[in-house]
Scaffold this active site. Structure first.
Site, mmCIF file in Angstrom:
data_model
loop_
_atom_site.group_PDB
_atom_site.id
_atom_site.type_symbol
_atom_site.label_atom_id
_atom_site.label_comp_id
_atom_site.label_asym_id
_atom_site.label_seq_id
_atom_site.Cartn_x
_atom_site.Cartn_y
_atom_site.Cartn_z
ATOM 1 N N LEU A 523 21.953 19.177 -36.633
ATOM 2 C CA LEU A 523 22.721 17.507 -35.478
ATOM 3 C C LEU A 523 22.902 18.755 -34.150
ATOM 4 O O LEU A 523 23.684 18.619 -32.941
ATOM 5 C CB LEU A 523 23.792 17.941 -35.731
ATOM 6 C CG LEU A 523 24.271 17.030 -37.135
ATOM 7 C CD1 LEU A 523 25.690 17.654 -38.259
ATOM 8 C CD2 LEU A 523 23.714 15.718 -36.975
ATOM 9 N N GLY A 524 23.069 19.901 -33.723
ATOM 10 C CA GLY A 524 23.326 20.276 -32.882
ATOM 11 C C GLY A 524 23.082 22.190 -32.897
ATOM 12 O O GLY A 524 23.308 22.641 -33.649
ATOM 13 N N GLY A 526 25.639 25.575 -31.450
ATOM 14 C CA GLY A 526 27.155 25.772 -30.453
ATOM 15 C C GLY A 526 27.034 27.446 -29.887
ATOM 16 O O GLY A 526 25.657 27.956 -30.401
ATOM 17 N N VAL A 531 24.251 23.937 -35.663
ATOM 18 C CA VAL A 531 24.877 22.907 -37.524
ATOM 19 C C VAL A 531 24.263 21.920 -38.126
ATOM 20 O O VAL A 531 23.033 21.105 -37.275
ATOM 21 C CB VAL A 531 25.752 22.430 -36.697
ATOM 22 C CG1 VAL A 531 26.803 20.963 -37.517
ATOM 23 C CG2 VAL A 531 26.747 23.403 -35.223
ATOM 24 N N ASP A 640 37.581 27.566 -25.703
ATOM 25 C CA ASP A 640 36.618 26.623 -25.061
ATOM 26 C C ASP A 640 36.396 25.169 -25.181
ATOM 27 O O ASP A 640 35.589 24.521 -26.007
ATOM 28 C CB ASP A 640 35.344 27.298 -26.161
ATOM 29 C CG ASP A 640 34.227 27.238 -25.289
ATOM 30 O OD1 ASP A 640 33.808 26.437 -24.167
ATOM 31 O OD2 ASP A 640 33.179 27.165 -26.156
#
Ligand SMILES: *[C@@H]1O[C@H](CO)[C@@H](O)[C@H](O)[C@H]1NC(C)=O
Ligand SMILES: *[C@@H]1O[C@H](CO)[C@@H](O)[C@H](O)[C@H]1NC(C)=O
Ligand SMILES: *[C@@H]1O[C@H](CO)[C@@H](O)[C@H](O)[C@H]1NC(C)=O
Ligand SMILES: *[C@@H]1O[C@H](CO)[C@@H](O)[C@H](O)[C@H]1NC(C)=O
Ligand SMILES: *[C@@H]1O[C@H](CO)[C@@H](O)[C@H](O)[C@H]1NC(C)=O
Ligand SMILES: *[C@@H]1O[C@H](CO)[C@@H](O)[C@H](O)[C@H]1NC(C)=O
Ligand SMILES: *[C@@H]1O[C@H](CO)[C@@H](O)[C@H](O)[C@H]1NC(C)=O
Length: 807
Positions: A523-524, A526, A531, A640
């Site tokens: 999904l991505g 970081g 993820v 963050d």
């Protein structure tokens, strides 16, 4: 009546009697033995200044009176307390104050209806209608034996206190004072909650507002009293005497000049109102704040009908209150209760399927941005509109099909928690029976209700030759019995009381490999790892699995402690942690899946989101941060905040993600080595680089300020500069310039929706500039930010931060 009197005598009476009767009663004291009659003539018992009255308030319906306390002076004679369970009494009823039983209400025939249920150990010396709105019964040794404040109904007034275990109820409707479905309770655990309930068992359903003032790990940090103080400020007092404000701090309506009340309105919204003490006939009560923010969307849970009745659809109006309406071809079960349940005015059953094809009998009504998020019984994806409809029409249980994000949900009656809202990105296809000349009026239609038996009999005789009609009738009767039976079974449902504790689930590595299909769909990624998308609970729940790759070696216990801290957070603007995995080097966190991606792609994508939606998102993030900073048991500084870390749920609510990880991963916020700095360039406050300044929650305020500018302008904080546009390269500078030069139109690139909302635009911009002040002490707290954004406290004109450094 007055006109019938001879002229001089009338004037004489008026001069003599009226002043006397008012003067005689204005010190607030009511002697034992006094009584008043419900008859429009007796003056009620007034408080010394005449602001409040206690007695029989005439109701709109002729010859009915309510035993109550009300604001006597103001034109809108607002009722703030009622006795006799809110049931009106007829003309001629009597209220007396007795020595041994206190207040006694009796009907015109003298039969006792209600009394103040005193403890017999002490006699009443007198009653007193206080200017605070509290009616008290006092003993000869000045002990308060009974107080209306201690027996509250739907309203709290300044100086009133709700103790742990206390509760108030909404009234049934605007004009019916019987207890309604909504309840405000201060739980023993310390939370103030709003919930719906079953009537009459009083079994509470899931809360739709929770104050977050319960702290099981540190009970002294838990709330135990709701105080509405004499300044008109409502707050929860924690056992350690710390204060959790419900009324915004810096509220602009001092109790010296304004009346205040906080009422759990009949529609379930708990609202604090003010009313100027100097008024004219058009002055009204005005809302200061209310909870929840959007009852239509915030209410949920598996039990109960939601903000409106079953099958009904809730929509928030301009006053932040819900309006309820029946879907097309549905009508109110009780025509007098627009907030009640709706019934289909056609019949639908599983008996007739093999007689006619479903397409010949049924069709759909399309409802845009509408959903009944509970009541599902089937779900599939991917699905097109045609597939979704086809599946529903051929399924005799299906009452409505909901389509959204390529998913199709089928739902059965009765539908609950219906809502229509721009944030609902789903459409409803409501199944209905086409008008069919051969169908009889349904036995569920009100006109036919009374004579249902006769009608069915006549109908059966007249149309007995039609097999089809008989099937329809049988179906309708069965459905009727089903509905009645169903309501009964809902009512008789008694489960275990008490709030459901959220337990984090501990997953094995194996389980998560399976859930993510071998970490297949990314999904991505970081700062902490990648993820993956996954599904748990037999594939029924989509989740996001975060594989932590930067885990500094640490003890298992500490990992669990920190994960638990994250797991205890509960707020609608935070991404919820569902579980974790902690097996050797495999450390993973399992979160609920957010279907609408990151705020970054939403803000900087091809189409600019609407101003209204952007403001809601900005407020949501602010509220989530207030929670992290002030309301959860351990303060969490995010470190963050940026649009990539804000996710959007099904309803485009902003949800903060990745919170608590800074601490979890022991990134010991060392400021000497920039490589360990968790923040992201463009969003980091200056104190990260100045080792004299401690890192506080104000670093998040700074990042929030930058983010707010991005939300306002739909521009990235640092963008590639185009020729001739260099000034726009660094958003914080440019936004400040625009503000100082009054060029708000340039900043929002002629976004007409924003410019038409100039006041709010300017307010949001000023708040953002306050947040990005270089001196952390000049930055407001997130709570103050929220209140300024909401417009409940004033925003001063901010100075522009000096442009010395940029990180
Ligand atoms: C109020 O007035 C009554 C007589 O009307 C008197 O007995 C009583 O003492 C007064 N109470 C106060 C508090 O002044
Ligand atoms: C009645 O008074 C007694 C003694 O004063 C006390 O123990 C008891 O709790 C009181 N009951 C109520 C219902 O107030
Ligand atoms: C009226 O209420 C105020 C505020 O609670 C209190 O201080 C005062 O003693 C009350 N007056 C009487 C006569 O009980
Ligand atoms: C108020 O509503 C309750 C609950 O439906 C009902 O029992 C009662 O009769 C109503 N009272 C009046 C005055 O309409
Ligand atoms: C009533 O007072 C408000 C201000 O409180 C004022 O704006 C309004 O014009 C007044 N209306 C009348 C009818 O006097
Ligand atoms: C059902 O309701 C619709 C409006 O919602 C109305 O037009 C229609 O006549 C009703 N049908 C019956 C049978 O009452
Ligand atoms: C609705 O209210 C009216 C008058 O208030 C009453 O006559 C009627 O019986 C009520 N209908 C129902 C179904 O309660």
């Amino acid at each position: 009546m007055a006109c019938a009197l001879p002229h001089p005598l009338f004037h004489f009476l008026l001069l003599f009697l009226l002043p006397f009767s008012i003067v005689a009663r204005t010190n607030g004291t009511v002697a034992v033995g006094t009584s008043i009659t419900a008859n429009n003539k007796d003056t009620p018992w007034l408080s010394p200044s005449g602001v409040f009255a206690f007695g029989f308030k005439p109701l709109e319906e002729k010859n009915l009176f309510l035993l109550s306390v009300w604001y006597y002076k103001i034109p809108d004679q607002t009722i703030v307390w009622y006795g006799h369970d809110g049931v009106p009494v007829s003309i001629g009823s009597k209220l007396g104050l007795t020595v041994d039983r206190g207040l006694v209400l009796s009907d015109p025939q003298g039969k006792e209806l209600w009394n103040s249920q005193l403890n017999l150990s002490n006699n009443v010396a007198h009653g007193f209608m206080n200017d605070t709105g509290n009616f008290v019964l006092v003993s000869s040794d000045s002990v308060n034996l009974w107080e209306s404040f201690k027996n509250p109904t739907d309203t709290m007034l300044p100086t009133q206190i709700m103790e742990s275990g206390g509760e108030i109820f909404s009234r049934f409707s605007e004009t019916n004072f019987s207890q309604g479905r909504f309840q405000l309770r201060l739980l023993q655990g310390g939370n103030l909650v709003l919930n719906t309930r079953d009537i009459p068992s009083n079994f509470p359903y899931d809360p739709y507002y929770t104050s977050g003032t319960s702290d099981s790990s540190n009970p002294s940090n838990s709330g135990y009293r709701v105080i509405f103080d004499d300044k008109g400020v409502m707050y929860i007092l924690r056992r350690n005497n710390e204060i959790f404000y419900i009324t915004p701090q810096g509220m602009l309506f001092p109790a010296t000049e304004y009346f205040h009340r906080a009422t759990l309105d009949f529609d379930g919204v708990f609202t604090q109102y003010y009313h100027p003490k100097t008024f004219n006939s058009s002055t009204k009560w005005t809302r200061i704040w209310s909870q929840p923010d959007n009852i239509c969307v915030d209410i949920g849970g598996g039990e109960g009908s939601g903000a409106c009745g079953f099958n009904s659809i809730c929509r928030l109006n301009d006053n932040q209150r819900p309006d309820c309406k029946c879907p097309p071809r549905y009508s109110l079960l009780d025509p007098n209760n627009t907030y009640g349940s709706c019934k289909p005015n056609f019949t639908q059953s599983c008996l007739e399927d093999d007689i006619m094809s479903a397409e010949d009998i049924y069709d759909f009504e399309t409802l845009i941005s509408t959903d009944w998020p509970t009541s599902d019984y089937e779900h599939f994806k991917p699905a097109t509109e045609a597939q979704c409809k086809r599946s529903c029409i051929n399924d005799c249980f299906c009452a409505v099909a909901i389509l959204g994000e390529g998913s199709c949900w089928k739902k059965k009656l009765p539908l609950s928690n219906g809502r229509e809202d721009n944030v609902v990105n789903r459409h409803a296809f409501l199944k209905f029976r086409k008008s069919n000349p051969r169908t009889l009026p349904s036995p569920l239609v009100p006109e036919t209700k009374k004579n249902q038996g006769t009608l069915i009999l006549v109908g059966s005789v007249l149309l007995g030759s039609s097999v089809f009609i008989n099937f329809v009738l049988i179906g309708a009767v069965c459905l009727g019995f089903f509905l009645i039976h169903h309501r009964k079974s809902i009512k008789s449902h008694h489960g275990n009381h008490g709030a459901v504790e959220t337990n984090l689930r501990c997953f094995t590595y194996e389980e998560l490999v399976e859930a993510t299909n071998g970490f297949k769909e990314e999904l991505g990624s970081g700062a902490f790892g990648i993820v993956y998308k996954g599904a748990i609970q037999m594939g029924s729940r989509v989740v996001a699995v975060k594989k932590l790759d930067r885990v500094v070696q640490e003890k298992e216990k500490e990992f669990k402690t920190e994960v638990n801290v994250i797991g205890q957070t509960h707020h609608k603007n935070l991404v919820r942690l569902l579980g974790f995995c902690d097996e050797g080097q495999h450390r993973m966190l399992v979160y609920e899946f957010m279907s609408n991606g990151t705020l970054a792609s939403f803000l900087f994508g091809e189409t600019k989101p609407s101003w209204n939606q952007r403001t809601q998102i900005a407020l949501g993030i602010a509220r989530g941060l207030v929670y992290l900073h002030e309301e959860c048991s351990t303060q969490i500084i995010h470190c963050d905040i940026k649009p990539q870390n804000i996710l959007l749920d099904d309803y485009y609510n902003a949800r903060i993600s990745d919170f608590g990880l800074a601490k979890l991963l022991k990134l010991n916020q060392s400021k000497t080595n920039p490589a360990t700095i968790r923040g992201t360039r463009g969003y980091v406050a200056a104190e990260w680089f100045n080792s004299n300044n401690p890192i506080t929650a104000k670093v998040d305020v700074y990042s929030y300020g930058v983010l707010l500018l991005e939300i306002i302008s739909c521009r990235k904080s640092i963008s590639d500069m185009e020729v001739g546009e260099e000034e726009k390269g660094i958003l914080t500078y440019w936004a400040c310039d625009c503000f100082q030069e009054g060029r708000l139109d340039t900043l929002v690139e002629n976004d007409m929706e924003a410019l038409n909302d100039w006041k709010r635009l300017e307010r949001f911009l000023m708040v953002a500039i306050w947040c990005i002040q270089e001196d952390p002490s000049l930055r407001p707290t997130m709570r103050k930010v929220t209140q300024m954004l909401e417009g409940v406290v004033e925003v001063d004109v901010p100075p522009c931060p000096s442009q010395v450094s940029f990180y």
